[in-house]
Design an enzyme around this catalytic site. Structure first.
Site, PDB file in Angstrom:
ATOM      1  N   HIS A 111     -11.275   2.352  -4.996  1.00 17.66           N
ATOM      2  CA  HIS A 111     -10.161   3.094  -5.679  1.00 17.66           C
ATOM      3  C   HIS A 111     -10.194   2.427  -7.131  1.00 17.66           C
ATOM      4  O   HIS A 111      -9.808   3.236  -7.955  1.00 17.66           O
ATOM      5  CB  HIS A 111      -8.917   2.544  -4.952  1.00 17.66           C
ATOM      6  CG  HIS A 111      -8.820   2.853  -3.304  1.00 17.66           C
ATOM      7  ND1 HIS A 111      -7.894   2.453  -2.619  1.00 17.66           N
ATOM      8  CD2 HIS A 111      -9.601   3.674  -2.946  1.00 17.66           C
ATOM      9  CE1 HIS A 111      -8.223   2.898  -1.445  1.00 17.66           C
ATOM     10  NE2 HIS A 111      -9.122   3.830  -1.377  1.00 17.66           N
ATOM     11  N   GLU A 163      -5.144   4.814   1.992  1.00 19.39           N
ATOM     12  CA  GLU A 163      -3.953   4.037   1.861  1.00 19.39           C
ATOM     13  C   GLU A 163      -3.205   4.300   3.345  1.00 19.39           C
ATOM     14  O   GLU A 163      -2.435   3.035   3.704  1.00 19.39           O
ATOM     15  CB  GLU A 163      -3.089   4.531   0.648  1.00 19.39           C
ATOM     16  CG  GLU A 163      -3.804   4.360  -0.677  1.00 19.39           C
ATOM     17  CD  GLU A 163      -4.340   3.057  -1.327  1.00 19.39           C
ATOM     18  OE1 GLU A 163      -4.054   2.082  -0.337  1.00 19.39           O
ATOM     19  OE2 GLU A 163      -4.905   2.857  -2.137  1.00 19.39           O
ATOM     20  N   GLU A 199     -10.392  -0.733  -1.559  1.00 17.09           N
ATOM     21  CA  GLU A 199      -9.712  -0.976  -2.997  1.00 17.09           C
ATOM     22  C   GLU A 199     -10.682  -1.350  -3.996  1.00 17.09           C
ATOM     23  O   GLU A 199     -10.287  -0.887  -5.212  1.00 17.09           O
ATOM     24  CB  GLU A 199      -8.819  -2.542  -2.964  1.00 17.09           C
ATOM     25  CG  GLU A 199      -7.651  -2.267  -1.801  1.00 17.09           C
ATOM     26  CD  GLU A 199      -6.603  -1.042  -2.034  1.00 17.09           C
ATOM     27  OE1 GLU A 199      -6.766  -0.454  -2.911  1.00 17.09           O
ATOM     28  OE2 GLU A 199      -5.923  -0.807  -0.942  1.00 17.09           O
ATOM     29  N   HIS A 255      -4.544   1.776   5.529  1.00 17.61           N
ATOM     30  CA  HIS A 255      -4.093   0.404   5.220  1.00 17.61           C
ATOM     31  C   HIS A 255      -2.702  -0.139   5.590  1.00 17.61           C
ATOM     32  O   HIS A 255      -2.384  -1.102   6.320  1.00 17.61           O
ATOM     33  CB  HIS A 255      -4.295   0.055   3.670  1.00 17.61           C
ATOM     34  CG  HIS A 255      -5.873   0.253   3.055  1.00 17.61           C
ATOM     35  ND1 HIS A 255      -6.051   0.315   1.761  1.00 17.61           N
ATOM     36  CD2 HIS A 255      -6.678   0.574   3.779  1.00 17.61           C
ATOM     37  CE1 HIS A 255      -7.155   0.545   1.609  1.00 17.61           C
ATOM     38  NE2 HIS A 255      -7.779   0.799   2.765  1.00 17.61           N
ATOM     39  N   ASP A 308       0.885  -1.099  -0.048  1.00 17.38           N
ATOM     40  CA  ASP A 308      -0.098  -0.008  -0.002  1.00 17.38           C
ATOM     41  C   ASP A 308       0.764   1.197   0.074  1.00 17.38           C
ATOM     42  O   ASP A 308       0.346   2.266  -0.364  1.00 17.38           O
ATOM     43  CB  ASP A 308      -0.980  -0.136   1.363  1.00 17.38           C
ATOM     44  CG  ASP A 308      -2.130  -0.886   0.950  1.00 17.38           C
ATOM     45  OD1 ASP A 308      -3.063  -0.713   0.537  1.00 17.38           O
ATOM     46  OD2 ASP A 308      -1.820  -1.833   1.346  1.00 17.38           O
ATOM     47  N   GLU A 347      -4.002  -2.697  -7.385  1.00 22.03           N
ATOM     48  CA  GLU A 347      -4.976  -2.927  -6.525  1.00 22.03           C
ATOM     49  C   GLU A 347      -6.029  -4.018  -6.942  1.00 22.03           C
ATOM     50  O   GLU A 347      -6.702  -4.514  -6.216  1.00 22.03           O
ATOM     51  CB  GLU A 347      -6.026  -1.460  -6.498  1.00 22.03           C
ATOM     52  CG  GLU A 347      -4.814  -0.404  -5.999  1.00 22.03           C
ATOM     53  CD  GLU A 347      -5.610   0.964  -5.746  1.00 22.03           C
ATOM     54  OE1 GLU A 347      -5.856   1.406  -6.788  1.00 22.03           O
ATOM     55  OE2 GLU A 347      -5.840   1.691  -4.669  1.00 22.03           O
ATOM     56  N   TYR A 364      -1.660  -2.957   8.283  1.00 20.83           N
ATOM     57  CA  TYR A 364      -0.709  -3.975   7.891  1.00 20.83           C
ATOM     58  C   TYR A 364       0.739  -4.029   9.044  1.00 20.83           C
ATOM     59  O   TYR A 364       1.301  -4.820   9.256  1.00 20.83           O
ATOM     60  CB  TYR A 364      -0.087  -4.019   6.531  1.00 20.83           C
ATOM     61  CG  TYR A 364      -1.414  -4.439   5.604  1.00 20.83           C
ATOM     62  CD1 TYR A 364      -2.074  -5.580   5.910  1.00 20.83           C
ATOM     63  CD2 TYR A 364      -1.740  -3.646   4.682  1.00 20.83           C
ATOM     64  CE1 TYR A 364      -3.201  -5.893   5.005  1.00 20.83           C
ATOM     65  CE2 TYR A 364      -2.994  -4.069   3.780  1.00 20.83           C
ATOM     66  CZ  TYR A 364      -3.453  -5.032   3.992  1.00 20.83           C
ATOM     67  OH  TYR A 364      -4.506  -5.373   3.234  1.00 20.83           O
TER      68      TYR A 364
HETATM   69 FE   LIG Z   1      -4.669   0.128  -0.169  1.00 22.11          FE
HETATM   70 FE   LIG Z   2      -5.934   1.431  -2.974  1.00 22.02          FE
END
Ligand SMILES: [Fe+2]
Ligand SMILES: [Fe+2]
EC number: 1.17.4.1
Length: 354
Positions: A233, A121, A230, A124, A90, A196, A128
């Site tokens: 996006h 993002e 996602e 994200h 990401d 993505e 993670y």
């Molecule tokens: Fe993402």
């Molecule tokens: Fe994304």
């Protein structure tokens, strides 16, 4: 006439566009005028995205730790590789957003959406980061996972694919020529359809394979929300492609079709190399052959959405991915009785979700 800011800076660089009626989405500049609004659909996408706000703190990863101890060595290898990919994926997308998409999509409505996407993002990346800190208590294992883009060949290959299409537009300050615009379009399609829309979808499939066996629910919960983000996006990027196609149809010729088709084939191969690394000789319900079929099916969907002919003719072999769109939305409604609004209709096309 709407108010305008100066059209050049001291260095002669033009920030504002030419007269609005003559302007296309990829014409160089930093348009500021929101009224009259040229691209209201992009503004609506921004508003819809705001309704989907979630935070990493809402994801409970505690039960995952107990599940990890139950996994077989093959499954542990798979999950280790998967989180190593998540460690950087990401961030690469966020960088391209700032360095390329925000720079060249000349619409303040679209830039509102891209600003929101950049925030997503970041969430994200934070998710993670938290996941790796939880899954990998040993600092050396953690450091190795974050360095995967350098050290693990199957992850490095995917990163190089991304960097290649970032490098191809790196020197472009302004999209002056037809060739410039094609290069930009290829970057946009690469990030939406291949990164993505394919690499991440492949990664989500492993997560939902675990979930279908009652494992790693924390990861699956966060993935539900990442998945929805996602999907949006990608839909936004495809809307940009549609707009450019309408405004500059001559860009969409056979050469572009061939380039996009080749790019998707290359992305499938890179993701398959990753699958070989993850699955080894195969795990129950998950192996390289079924993943190939899934990726080919997804790649065909991306090509179709872009208005190009599909090339693989593969069916989706993963029933747990077919259910995904419905389950994710149901779960979201159950968990969010009143605190948040949820955008569903008109924003997520379930047919395109897996
Ligand atoms: Fe993402
Ligand atoms: Fe994304």
């Amino acid at each position: 006439m709407p108010a305008r800011h100066p059209t050049t800076d001291p260095g002669g660089r033009r920030f504002a566009p030419i007269a609005m009626t003559d302007q296309n989405l990829l014409d160089p500049g930093f348009e500021l005028t929101l009224r009259p609004m040229r691209y209201p659909d992009f503004y609506e996408r921004y508003r819809d995205a705001i309704k989907n706000t979630w935070t990493v703190e809402e994801v409970d990863l505690h039960s995952d730790v107990a599940d990890l101890a139950k996994l077989t060595p093959g499954e542990q290898h798979l999950i280790g590789r998967l989180v190593a990919f998540f460690a950087t994926g990401d961030s690469i997308v966020a960088n391209n957003l700032v360095l390329t998409l925000y720079k060249h999509i000349n619409s303040p409505e679209a830039r509102l959406y891209l600003s929101r996407q950049l925030f997503e993002e970041a969430v994200h990346v934070q998710f993670y980061l938290t996941l790796l800190d939880t899954y990998l208590p040993d600092p050396e294992d953690r450091a190795a996972a974050f360095a995967a883009v350098e050290n693990i060949p199957s992850i490095r290959e995917k990163a190089e694919f991304c960097f290649k299409w970032m490098d191809s537009v790196e020197k472009l300050d302004r999209l002056e020529s037809r060739a410039d615009r094609r290069r930009f379009l290829l970057n946009l399609v690469c990030f939406a359809a291949c990164i993505e829309g394919l690499f991440f979808y492949g990664a989500f499939a492993y997560v939902y394979w675990f979930r279908s066996r009652g494992l790693l629910h924390g990861l699956a919960t966060g993935t539900n929300w990442v998945f929805r983000d996602e999907t949006m996006h990608m839909s936004f990027a495809f809307d940009v492609v549609d707009t450019v196609r309408k405004e500059e149809p001559d860009l969409f010729d056979d050469e572009l079709r061939e380039q996009v088709t080749d790019m998707l084939r290359e992305a499938v191969e890179a993701e398959l190399q990753f699958a070989r690394d993850l699955c080894g000789d195969g795990l129950p319900g998950m192996n390289t052959d079924s993943m190939r079929q899934y990726l080919e099916c997804v790649a065909d969907q991306r090509l179709t959405r872009l208005g190009f002919a599909p090339v693989h003719g593969s069916e989706n072999p993963f029933s747990f991915m077919e259910l995904q769109g419905v389950q994710e939305l149901t779960n979201f409604f159950e968990r969010r009785p009143s605190a948040y609004q949820v955008a569903v209709e008109g924003t997520v096309d379930l047919d395109e979700d897996f």
